[in-house]
Design an enzyme around this catalytic site. Structure first.
Site, PDB file in Angstrom:
ATOM      1  N   LYS A  36      -6.490  24.100  -4.492  1.00 48.46           N
ATOM      2  CA  LYS A  36      -7.052  22.938  -3.808  1.00 48.46           C
ATOM      3  C   LYS A  36      -6.474  21.651  -4.405  1.00 48.46           C
ATOM      4  CE  LYS A  36      -9.171  26.231  -1.692  1.00 48.46           C
ATOM      5  NZ  LYS A  36     -10.497  26.724  -2.040  1.00 48.46           N
ATOM      6  N   TYR A  94     -19.528  29.246  -2.628  1.00 44.20           N
ATOM      7  CA  TYR A  94     -18.254  29.521  -1.968  1.00 44.20           C
ATOM      8  C   TYR A  94     -18.301  30.954  -1.426  1.00 44.20           C
ATOM      9  CZ  TYR A  94     -13.431  30.726  -1.237  1.00 44.20           C
ATOM     10  OH  TYR A  94     -12.273  31.193  -0.673  1.00 44.20           O
ATOM     11  N   ARG A 130       3.234  39.413 -18.431  1.00 44.78           N
ATOM     12  CA  ARG A 130       1.844  39.618 -17.999  1.00 44.78           C
ATOM     13  C   ARG A 130       0.886  39.050 -19.052  1.00 44.78           C
ATOM     14  NH1 ARG A 130      -0.312  44.005 -19.237  1.00 44.78           N
ATOM     15  NH2 ARG A 130       1.303  45.467 -18.588  1.00 44.78           N
ATOM     16  N   ASP A 154     -18.183  26.246 -11.010  1.00 49.58           N
ATOM     17  CA  ASP A 154     -17.067  26.113 -10.076  1.00 49.58           C
ATOM     18  C   ASP A 154     -16.965  24.624  -9.738  1.00 49.58           C
ATOM     19  OD1 ASP A 154     -15.346  25.995  -7.907  1.00 49.58           O
ATOM     20  OD2 ASP A 154     -16.188  27.752  -6.883  1.00 49.58           O
TER      21      ASP A 154
HETATM   22  C1  LIG Z   1     -11.017  27.901  -2.384  1.00 50.24           C
HETATM   23  C2  LIG Z   1     -12.187  27.985  -3.282  1.00 50.24           C
HETATM   24  C3  LIG Z   1     -12.357  29.092  -4.123  1.00 50.24           C
HETATM   25  C4  LIG Z   1     -11.431  30.293  -4.105  1.00 50.24           C
HETATM   26  O1  LIG Z   1     -10.132  30.003  -4.488  1.00 50.24           O
HETATM   27  P1  LIG Z   1      -8.827  30.746  -3.891  1.00 50.24           P
HETATM   28  O2  LIG Z   1      -7.737  30.054  -4.633  1.00 50.24           O
HETATM   29  O3  LIG Z   1      -8.815  30.528  -2.420  1.00 50.24           O
HETATM   30  O4  LIG Z   1      -8.942  32.192  -4.241  1.00 50.24           O
HETATM   31  C5  LIG Z   1     -13.468  29.093  -4.963  1.00 50.24           C
HETATM   32  N1  LIG Z   1     -14.350  28.086  -4.974  1.00 50.24           N
HETATM   33  C6  LIG Z   1     -14.208  27.006  -4.173  1.00 50.24           C
HETATM   34  C7  LIG Z   1     -15.235  25.924  -4.227  1.00 50.24           C
HETATM   35  C8  LIG Z   1     -13.122  26.925  -3.310  1.00 50.24           C
HETATM   36  O5  LIG Z   1     -13.019  25.861  -2.504  1.00 50.24           O
END
Ligand SMILES: *Cc1c(COP(=O)(O)O)cnc(C)c1O
Length: 373
Positions: free
Chosen positions: A195, A99, A47, A170
């Site tokens: 992604k 998001y 962890r 982000d």
């Molecule tokens: C998918 C996404 C997230 C969240 O990520 P997860 O892996 O689905 O929890 C945050 N910001 C953006 C821009 C995203 O496309």
């Protein structure tokens, strides 16, 4: 070193006794102590840290020019850990096109402990006006989801410095290959590794990368290690494997998105295309300044309203109708119907994640269904 090289070589931390050239998966949850009580292998309990996670964090920190990274079990929990690290009562300047999972966290989980405003961050005067005495964090998302707004990272960096705010970005839509927010003054970068970094729609994960190992970072590391929403060894292995081709995949995603966006812009059934690579995108110059490519995900608005948008996503053969982005397969999505009735997303908006299929096949499929509308 350049990203192609970093992603292949930065993780070569271990030289296992068996002579493996690629890093084996370490599934052990616990690690031997020596006579003095120390941990000769550098790990205590998985962890807290694990060889695969350490390797992933090393590569991601290097790709973003950060000092350290923390890998999590999802992008959502990466962002959530940053929000949790703020003192109660702190105010956040969040983007108006945020998001939706993060917007939901603020509105339903942090609504009792934090305050926030959703601001159009492409307008710096509005951002400046939103700063209050309690403001601690400016959270930027660029390119934004699903409107593809581009926020000027350098300008936000200067504003954050002036007001002594933590500046986090982000950067999921850009990936570490197309944009490095730390170079423009960000303190922290967040990616959903689900992604582009994962890139094959088969692993869920997230990461925070810090410019400095400061006290705020130590709070985040404590949340990661004590909370335990960490990326599992196999997930880290998959992500490291994916990272080795990230720069090459991004070239293909960018190339296919540019061709599709160009095709759609000229199509009579299309009202407009939201793609930062087009000269008439309102923040095209900013995108050019801070990104080395315009990304593989974009949106467009159809003539014929929601009905046309739904017909399109239902009838395409090569674009899978599914949420998410960044995989080798093209995905398409009617955003309003996934975000729900409170969504401000236009009802005729369709978001495309251009995959790595041949562009001729993608355009053929898109053209065929548009002609039927
Ligand atoms: C998918 C996404 C997230 C969240 O990520 P997860 O892996 O689905 O929890 C945050 N910001 C953006 C821009 C995203 O496309």
């Amino acid at each position: 070193m350049k990203p192609e090289t970093i992603s292949i070589h930065a993780a070569n931390l271990v030289k296992p006794a068996t002579g493996d050239v690629t890093q084996p998966i370490s599934l052990s949850t616990t690690f031997f102590r020596d006579e003095t009580g120390g941990y000769p292998g550098g790990h205590m309990y998985s962890r807290v840290s694990n060889p695969n996670r350490e390797a992933l964090e090393t590569v991601l920190a290097a790709l973003e020019n950060g000092e350290a990274a923390a890998a999590f079990s999802s992008g959502n929990v990466a962002g959530m850990s940053l929000f949790q690290a703020l003192e109660p009562g702190s105010h956040i300047i969040a983007p108006d096109d945020m998001y939706w999972g993060f917007k939901k966290q603020l509105l339903t989980i942090f609504n009792k402990t934090l305050t926030f405003d959703f601001v159009d961050q492409t307008d710096l005067e509005k951002v400046e006006a939103a700063v209050k005495a309690e403001t601690r964090l400016i959270w930027v998302e660029t390119p934004s989801n699903p409107m593809l707004k581009i926020t000027d990272l350098e300008a936000i960096g200067q504003l954050a410095k002036r007001h002594q705010l933590i500046f986090a970005c982000d950067s999921t839509f850009a990936s570490p290959v197309l944009q490095n927010p730390i170079a423009f003054g960000a303190d922290m970068v967040m990616h959903s590794t689900t992604k582009y970094i994962g890139g094959h729609s088969d692993v869920l994960g997230g990461v925070l990368i810090t410019a400095k190992r400061d006290e705020f970072w130590e709070r985040i590391k404590n949340i990661q290690q004590t909370g335990g929403a960490v990326a599992a060894p196999f997930d880290c292995f998959l992500l490291l494997r994916s990272l080795k081709t990230l720069a090459y995949r991004m070239r293909g995603h960018c190339e296919n998105a540019a061709a599709l966006a160009g095709f759609l812009r000229d199509h009579p059934k299309v009202e407009s295309v939201l793609y930062p690579g087009h000269a008439d995108h309102p923040q095209h110059e900013t995108a050019k300044k801070q990104m080395s490519g315009f990304g593989g995900t974009f949106s467009f608005l159809l003539r014929g309203g929601e009905a046309a948008a739904r017909q399109l996503v239902n009838n395409l053969k090569l674009f899978a109708q599914a949420t998410s982005l960044g995989g080798v397969e093209s995905l398409i999505e009617h955003r309003f119907s996934i975000e729900g009735p409170d969504s401000k997303t236009p009802r005729n908006l369709v978001r495309v994640s251009a995959g790595l299929e041949h562009i001729d096949d993608l355009i053929e499929d898109m053209g065929r269904v548009l002609a039927e509308l």
